[in-house]
Design an enzyme around this catalytic site. Structure first.
Site, PDB file in Angstrom:
ATOM      1  N   CYS A  10      -9.944   4.109   0.309  1.00  0.00           N
ATOM      2  CA  CYS A  10      -9.544   2.708   0.254  1.00  0.00           C
ATOM      3  C   CYS A  10      -9.699   2.162   1.667  1.00  0.00           C
ATOM      4  CB  CYS A  10      -8.084   2.662  -0.192  1.00  0.00           C
ATOM      5  SG  CYS A  10      -7.510   1.050  -0.656  1.00  0.00           S
ATOM      6  N   CYS A  86     -11.412   0.667  -3.952  1.00  0.00           N
ATOM      7  CA  CYS A  86     -11.575  -0.750  -3.641  1.00  0.00           C
ATOM      8  C   CYS A  86     -13.018  -0.995  -3.236  1.00  0.00           C
ATOM      9  CB  CYS A  86     -10.598  -1.217  -2.568  1.00  0.00           C
ATOM     10  SG  CYS A  86     -10.913  -0.634  -0.909  1.00  0.00           S
ATOM     11  N   CYS A  93     -18.001   3.254   3.207  1.00  0.00           N
ATOM     12  CA  CYS A  93     -17.941   4.708   3.229  1.00  0.00           C
ATOM     13  C   CYS A  93     -19.197   5.286   3.856  1.00  0.00           C
ATOM     14  CB  CYS A  93     -17.778   5.240   1.807  1.00  0.00           C
ATOM     15  SG  CYS A  93     -17.599   7.030   1.744  1.00  0.00           S
TER      16      CYS A  93
END
Length: 146
Positions: A10, A86, A93
């Site tokens: 997240c 999310c 990422c």
């Protein structure tokens, strides 16, 4: 049997990913090593997330907000599966070396809930329940393909 390492990702790592980490640990720690991290960690676990999880008998008060880089080599060990909870974390990422599977399960961020404390808690409960359902339906007890 070696446990599969699952990392919930997240942005802030204070609510959704923390609740997912605690739920998976509680529901299937025999099969999964449950982890969480954030692209921009808040540095704390939201008190209402802790309270919502306590209602299920799951204590996440000792979990910590961590940065995704802690799971990148050479210092960290990559997970087997990353589940972003999310949309912004999905985009932020980093690429992991090796064979890391990635899933995307976007949930509303209960930290942005408005209203009275009870109304905010209802939002934390709703998101917690959605995460639990998704975990049980898609990870812990996936339907067999016939």
């Amino acid at each position: 049997m070696e446990r599969q390492r699952v990392l919930f990702l997240c942005t802030g790592n204070s609510c959704r990913s923390q609740m997912a980490e605690g739920l998976l640990r509680e529901l299937a720690s025999d099969r999964f090593e449950s982890l969480s991290a954030g692209a921009k960690p808040a540095g704390y676990v939201h008190p209402m997330a802790v309270e919502a999880m306590n209602e299920f008998g799951v204590d996440i008060s000792t979990q910590t907000s961590k940065h995704i880089n802690e799971f990148l080599p050479p210092e960290g060990m990559p997970p087997d599966l990353i589940i972003s909870v999310c949309s912004s974390a999905e985009k932020e990422c980093p690429l992991f070396p090796g064979d890391v599977e990635r899933w995307h399960w976007p949930f509303d961020d209960p930290a942005y809930a408005t209203g009275s404390d009870e109304e905010k808690m209802q939002e934390f409960r709703r998101v917690r329940d959605e995460i639990r359902l998704r975990l049980t339906d898609e990870l812990i007890s996936p339907r067999s393909v016939t």
